[in-house]
Design a protein around this motif. Structure first.
Motif, PDB file in Angstrom:
ATOM      1  N   THR A 107      -6.962  13.720   2.447  1.00 31.39           N
ATOM      2  CA  THR A 107      -7.113  13.032   3.813  1.00 31.39           C
ATOM      3  C   THR A 107      -8.190  12.277   3.345  1.00 31.39           C
ATOM      4  N   GLU A 108      -9.378  12.960   2.757  1.00 30.59           N
ATOM      5  CA  GLU A 108     -10.774  12.244   2.816  1.00 30.59           C
ATOM      6  C   GLU A 108     -10.604  11.001   1.737  1.00 30.59           C
ATOM      7  N   GLY A 109      -9.472  10.980   0.283  1.00 31.77           N
ATOM      8  CA  GLY A 109      -9.885  10.574  -0.795  1.00 31.77           C
ATOM      9  C   GLY A 109      -8.935   9.766  -0.069  1.00 31.77           C
ATOM     10  N   TYR A 110      -7.759   9.792   0.773  1.00 33.08           N
ATOM     11  CA  TYR A 110      -6.814   8.716   0.755  1.00 33.08           C
ATOM     12  C   TYR A 110      -7.586   7.171   1.685  1.00 33.08           C
ATOM     13  N   ALA A 111      -8.662   8.469   2.398  1.00 34.79           N
ATOM     14  CA  ALA A 111      -9.526   7.017   3.724  1.00 34.79           C
ATOM     15  C   ALA A 111     -10.172   6.368   2.652  1.00 34.79           C
ATOM     16  N   LYS A 112     -10.979   6.857   1.518  1.00 37.90           N
ATOM     17  CA  LYS A 112     -11.981   6.285   0.476  1.00 37.90           C
ATOM     18  C   LYS A 112     -10.880   5.318  -0.153  1.00 37.90           C
ATOM     19  N   GLU A 113      -9.802   5.985  -0.631  1.00 34.49           N
ATOM     20  CA  GLU A 113      -8.977   4.614  -1.267  1.00 34.49           C
ATOM     21  C   GLU A 113      -8.879   3.470  -0.388  1.00 34.49           C
ATOM     22  N   ILE A 118       0.912  -0.764  -0.093  1.00 29.61           N
ATOM     23  CA  ILE A 118       0.126  -0.052  -0.205  1.00 29.61           C
ATOM     24  C   ILE A 118       1.005   1.017  -0.035  1.00 29.61           C
ATOM     25  N   ASP A 119       1.527   1.616  -0.921  1.00 32.40           N
ATOM     26  CA  ASP A 119       2.475   2.235  -1.616  1.00 32.40           C
ATOM     27  C   ASP A 119       2.589   4.144  -0.635  1.00 32.40           C
ATOM     28  N   SER A 120       2.230   4.499   0.206  1.00 29.71           N
ATOM     29  CA  SER A 120       2.367   4.963   1.768  1.00 29.71           C
ATOM     30  C   SER A 120       2.534   5.391   2.953  1.00 29.71           C
ATOM     31  N   PHE A 121       1.701   3.908   2.683  1.00 31.92           N
ATOM     32  CA  PHE A 121       0.902   3.467   4.660  1.00 31.92           C
ATOM     33  C   PHE A 121       1.376   3.373   5.588  1.00 31.92           C
ATOM     34  N   GLY A 122       1.939   4.796   6.422  1.00 36.15           N
ATOM     35  CA  GLY A 122       2.857   4.880   7.312  1.00 36.15           C
ATOM     36  C   GLY A 122       1.858   4.487   8.342  1.00 36.15           C
ATOM     37  N   ILE A 123       3.330   4.134   9.745  1.00 41.20           N
ATOM     38  CA  ILE A 123       1.303   3.800  10.981  1.00 41.20           C
ATOM     39  C   ILE A 123       2.059   4.929  12.119  1.00 41.20           C
ATOM     40  N   GLY A 124       3.432   5.651  11.374  1.00 39.65           N
ATOM     41  CA  GLY A 124       3.888   7.188  12.915  1.00 39.65           C
ATOM     42  C   GLY A 124       5.133   7.072  12.390  1.00 39.65           C
ATOM     43  N   ALA A 125       5.897   7.956  12.607  1.00 39.21           N
ATOM     44  CA  ALA A 125       7.295   8.382  12.951  1.00 39.21           C
ATOM     45  C   ALA A 125       8.089   7.428  13.519  1.00 39.21           C
ATOM     46  N   MET A 126       9.043   7.438  12.694  1.00 40.34           N
ATOM     47  CA  MET A 126      10.177   6.800  12.691  1.00 40.34           C
ATOM     48  C   MET A 126      11.444   7.220  13.139  1.00 40.34           C
ATOM     49  N   HIS A 157      -1.616   0.053  15.397  1.00 37.48           N
ATOM     50  CA  HIS A 157      -2.020   1.214  15.571  1.00 37.48           C
ATOM     51  C   HIS A 157      -3.509   1.461  15.876  1.00 37.48           C
ATOM     52  N   PRO A 158      -3.702   2.456  17.048  1.00 39.58           N
ATOM     53  CA  PRO A 158      -5.181   2.766  17.349  1.00 39.58           C
ATOM     54  C   PRO A 158      -5.928   2.715  16.113  1.00 39.58           C
ATOM     55  N   GLY A 189       6.168  14.204  14.255  1.00 37.17           N
ATOM     56  CA  GLY A 189       4.362  14.207  14.711  1.00 37.17           C
ATOM     57  C   GLY A 189       4.367  13.432  13.122  1.00 37.17           C
ATOM     58  N   CYS A 190       4.504  12.840  12.071  1.00 37.73           N
ATOM     59  CA  CYS A 190       3.803  12.200  11.162  1.00 37.73           C
ATOM     60  C   CYS A 190       3.090  10.733  11.534  1.00 37.73           C
ATOM     61  N   ASP A 191       1.459  10.657  10.449  1.00 38.63           N
ATOM     62  CA  ASP A 191       1.716   9.927  11.628  1.00 38.63           C
ATOM     63  C   ASP A 191       0.390   9.227  10.091  1.00 38.63           C
ATOM     64  N   THR A 192       0.894   8.956   9.110  1.00 37.83           N
ATOM     65  CA  THR A 192      -0.158   8.519   7.906  1.00 37.83           C
ATOM     66  C   THR A 192      -1.344   8.106   7.883  1.00 37.83           C
ATOM     67  N   CYS A 193      -1.581   7.064   8.660  1.00 42.40           N
ATOM     68  CA  CYS A 193      -3.128   5.966   9.381  1.00 42.40           C
ATOM     69  C   CYS A 193      -3.458   7.090  10.793  1.00 42.40           C
ATOM     70  N   GLY A 194      -3.308   7.070  11.251  1.00 39.09           N
ATOM     71  CA  GLY A 194      -3.626   7.662  12.432  1.00 39.09           C
ATOM     72  C   GLY A 194      -4.230   9.097  12.077  1.00 39.09           C
ATOM     73  N   HIS A 195      -3.772  10.143  11.159  1.00 38.28           N
ATOM     74  CA  HIS A 195      -4.025  11.125  10.591  1.00 38.28           C
ATOM     75  C   HIS A 195      -5.585  10.788  10.264  1.00 38.28           C
TER      76      HIS A 195
END
Length: 396
Positions: free
Chosen positions: A297-303, A12-20, A58-59, A30-36
């Motif tokens: 954000t909404e487009g990513y979620a819908k995808e 899933i290209d770019s689906f991170g779950i929190g900052a390294m 990830h919660p 502070g980045c968090d693709t999944c969480g945000h």
């Protein structure tokens, strides 16, 4: 003895779950693709990802799922420098990248490079800045069509991209120009990870549409990867999406381009019906290209919700000796500053109908556990100089 006859690895290209832990070095604290994404949805409908244990990594506040969790999960930390597509994918298959690829996001490409590219191609160059593909076409597409000039631009990635209208510029001419650009950008001071041909159709602003005839001219991996080892052992290595481009065809036995991430999953599901022995390696790029970079954000979620529906079909069709591995190559937090990738931990979800147990594994110190596990399963020796350790024994 081989535990699984077929392995399907889906990125899933770019689906991170929190900052390294080192995200601050990249300006990404502070980045968090999944969480945000989850936080910005009133309801987030991804039950099949939840059933594979994403919530263990990830919660998921807005995912309404109370069913059983199956399979094994782990958080993967990137050991390479950088946060681009090639670095992430190459590390997944065992390479350790210690020098980041060149980017020209802030400055554009140097005059010397563009002068030589213009001389060799015969086209005057316009653009030369960081932009999204749709923005650059709206700005310069009409000029290119009218004059025959060549649109050259970059992004937050290590890429040189060239646009060409399929009717006026022509695909063959676009590909020729990109081949020249690839040759020129092999010099260390200009070396980008990929040169990308970006063909489009349409005649005026607002009507331009990029086509599926995109072609990536990537650097070859600097050493042999797990894909090479599998192919040399007589196993099938089937790529879906842009995997072939990312590895410049190395280690691939069969390749399919995708029109979209939805189409990529349709192709992956179609491969379940075929009798092959080895690996299907799928990249789903729309999450990154259409939504992450554009901070939608909404487009990513819908995808993700579309993917989840396809994932449900895939899970129903799995055989007992199939293994599914879902992961990512970097982050691209759509709520974050700028338009760049984000330096993130990525998920690894592993499932087979033959598993007798489930559980969350400890954090892993490299993405390369994916390739190492695949190699171990097929009793294939990891190529010399690669990194990674197998998780196969943990999959009961």
């Amino acid at each position: 003895m081989q535990k699984y006859h077929r392995i399907f690895t889906i990125v899933i290209d770019s689906f991170g779950i929190g900052a390294m832990p080192n995200a601050a070095e990249y300006g990404d604290e502070g980045c968090d693709t999944c969480g945000h994404i989850d936080q910005n949805m009133s309801e987030f409908n991804i039950p099949h990802l939840a059933s594979l244990g994403l919530g263990r990594l990830h919660p998921l506040t807005h995912v309404n799922y109370s069913g059983a969790v199956k399979g094994y999960q782990a958080r993967l930390l990137e050991s390479s420098v950088g946060k681009d597509t090639m670095t992430g994918h190459w590390e997944l298959m065992g390479l350790h990248i210690t020098r980041p690829f060149r980017t020209f996001t802030e400055t554009g490409f140097p005059k010397e490079l563009l002068d030589e590219l213009s001389r060799r191609t015969g086209h005057f160059i316009i653009g030369n800045k960081s932009a999204s593909g749709t923005e650059i076409l709206d700005e310069l597409g009409e000029e290119e069509i009218a004059t025959g000039h060549m649109i050259v631009y970059t992004s937050a990635d290590s890429v040189l991209q060239i646009c060409g209208n399929e009717e006026t510029f022509g695909l063959d001419e676009l590909y020729r120009c990109c081949e020249i650009a690839r040759e020129l950008t092999m010099k260390d001071e200009w070396k980008v990870g990929r040169v990308i041909a970006r063909p489009y159709v349409g005649k005026k602003r607002g009507e331009f549409r990029r086509t599926s005839n995109r072609h990536d001219y990537a650097l070859k991996p600097y050493g042999k990867t797990v894909l090479d080892a599998l192919k040399e052992s007589g196993l099938d290595v089937i790529s879906i999406g842009k995997i072939k481009d990312i590895f410049d065809g190395e280690g691939i036995t069969e390749a399919y381009k995708s029109r979209s991430s939805v189409h990529g999953m349709e192709q992956t599901i179609e491969m379940q019906k075929k009798n092959f022995h080895g690996l299907v390696f799928t990249n789903l790029v729309d999450f990154d290209a259409l939504w992450g970079h554009r901070r939608n954000t909404e487009g990513y979620a819908k995808e993700l919700e579309k993917f989840d529906k396809s994932l449900g079909v895939f899970l129903e069709n799995m055989k007992n000796d199939d293994l599914l591995m879902i992961t990512a190559d970097h982050g691209n937090d759509p709520t974050f500053k700028g338009t760049d990738h984000t330096k993130e931990i990525v998920p690894l979800l592993m499932y087979s109908p033959s598993m007798n147990s489930d559980g969350k594994l400890e954090d892993q110190d490299t993405f390369a556990v994916v390739g190492a596990t695949i190699a171990d399963n097929f009793d294939v020796k990891m190529p010399e100089g690669t990194i990674g350790h197998s998780l196969l024994l943990a999959l009961e």
